[in-house]
Design a protein around this motif. Structure first.
Motif, short mmCIF file in Angstrom:
data_model
loop_
_atom_site.label_atom_id
_atom_site.label_comp_id
_atom_site.label_asym_id
_atom_site.label_seq_id
_atom_site.Cartn_x
_atom_site.Cartn_y
_atom_site.Cartn_z
N THR A 40 0.97 -1.03 0.12
CA THR A 40 0.05 0.09 -0.11
C THR A 40 0.89 0.73 -0.39
O THR A 40 0.22 2.09 -0.91
CB THR A 40 -1.03 0.16 1.09
OG1 THR A 40 -1.36 -1.11 0.78
CG2 THR A 40 -1.84 1.31 1.62
N LEU A 41 2.42 1.34 0.65
CA LEU A 41 2.42 2.21 0.91
C LEU A 41 3.57 2.86 -0.68
O LEU A 41 3.37 3.40 -1.02
CB LEU A 41 3.77 2.24 1.54
CG LEU A 41 5.10 3.38 2.06
CD1 LEU A 41 4.55 3.82 3.14
CD2 LEU A 41 5.97 3.06 2.19
N ARG A 42 3.61 1.39 -1.39
CA ARG A 42 4.53 1.63 -2.12
C ARG A 42 3.56 2.34 -3.38
O ARG A 42 4.40 3.08 -4.30
CB ARG A 42 4.94 0.53 -2.98
CG ARG A 42 6.43 -0.06 -2.51
CD ARG A 42 6.84 -0.91 -3.15
NE ARG A 42 7.73 -1.67 -2.25
CZ ARG A 42 7.64 -2.48 -1.96
NH1 ARG A 42 7.01 -4.10 -1.06
NH2 ARG A 42 9.13 -2.99 -0.78
N ARG A 59 8.03 12.65 2.43
CA ARG A 59 8.82 12.97 3.46
C ARG A 59 7.67 11.48 4.53
O ARG A 59 8.24 10.92 5.22
CB ARG A 59 8.79 14.03 4.14
CG ARG A 59 10.20 14.38 3.53
CD ARG A 59 11.31 15.83 3.93
NE ARG A 59 12.02 16.48 3.09
CZ ARG A 59 12.40 17.88 3.10
NH1 ARG A 59 11.10 18.45 3.52
NH2 ARG A 59 13.36 18.33 1.88
N ARG A 60 6.58 12.01 4.54
CA ARG A 60 5.84 11.45 5.73
C ARG A 60 6.34 9.53 5.52
O ARG A 60 5.53 9.15 6.22
CB ARG A 60 4.80 11.79 5.35
CG ARG A 60 4.36 13.65 5.94
CD ARG A 60 3.04 13.90 6.39
NE ARG A 60 3.24 15.65 6.60
CZ ARG A 60 2.22 16.15 6.34
NH1 ARG A 60 1.18 15.58 5.93
NH2 ARG A 60 1.98 17.32 6.83
N ALA A 65 6.86 4.36 6.15
CA ALA A 65 8.16 2.55 5.79
C ALA A 65 9.22 2.19 6.40
O ALA A 65 8.92 1.27 7.03
CB ALA A 65 8.82 3.08 4.44
N SER A 66 9.47 3.43 7.37
CA SER A 66 10.69 3.14 8.34
C SER A 66 9.89 2.08 9.18
O SER A 66 10.22 1.27 9.33
CB SER A 66 11.40 4.64 8.81
OG SER A 66 11.87 5.08 7.39
N ALA A 70 10.49 -1.26 10.61
CA ALA A 70 10.76 -1.27 12.21
C ALA A 70 10.12 -2.60 12.94
O ALA A 70 10.40 -3.31 13.36
CB ALA A 70 10.76 0.30 13.06
N GLN A 71 8.25 -2.63 12.66
CA GLN A 71 8.02 -3.03 13.24
C GLN A 71 7.71 -4.50 12.49
O GLN A 71 7.30 -5.81 13.02
CB GLN A 71 6.52 -2.77 12.99
CG GLN A 71 6.01 -1.68 13.09
CD GLN A 71 4.30 -1.18 13.05
OE1 GLN A 71 3.39 -1.34 11.68
NE2 GLN A 71 3.83 -0.06 13.22
N ASP A 72 8.31 -4.65 11.11
CA ASP A 72 8.92 -6.59 11.00
C ASP A 72 9.80 -6.97 11.16
O ASP A 72 10.49 -8.52 11.47
CB ASP A 72 8.91 -5.93 8.98
CG ASP A 72 7.58 -5.76 7.98
OD1 ASP A 72 6.44 -5.96 9.23
OD2 ASP A 72 7.56 -5.25 7.22
N ASP A 73 10.92 -6.36 11.89
CA ASP A 73 12.21 -6.55 13.22
C ASP A 73 12.02 -7.58 13.21
O ASP A 73 11.05 -8.08 14.42
CB ASP A 73 13.13 -5.75 12.35
CG ASP A 73 13.59 -5.13 11.07
OD1 ASP A 73 13.47 -5.45 10.59
OD2 ASP A 73 13.85 -4.51 11.85
#
Length: 73
Positions: A40-42, A59-60, A65-66, A70-73
């Motif tokens: 969705t982000l892409r 930028r938002r 995306a960051s 981070a949640q996926d890690d």
């Protein structure tokens, strides 16, 4: 979220246009923070690049995306 007809809309079903071109510009951030997957982000980044190319919005999206990564890690 509800639409003008009073029906509930799942945020995951919003198109990039609905997320980034709401009638009230304050809703753009809400559209971005409800993105929970990279697909969705892409799509939103592609939409923004093809249409408005607003640096602040891109930028938002990059910040979101960051957070997703981070949640996926």
């Amino acid at each position: 979220m509800s639409n003008p007809d009073g029906q509930t809309t799942d945020a995951s079903e919003l198109s990039p246009e609905q997320r980034l071109e709401p009638p009230n510009t304050r809703l753009i951030n809400a559209g971005i923070v409800t993105i929970n997957d990279m697909e969705t982000l892409r799509a939103c980044v592609a939409y923004e690049n093809a249409n408005q190319q607003r640096v602040q919005i891109l930028r938002r999206l990059e910040q979101r995306a960051s957070k997703i990564r981070a949640q996926d890690d």
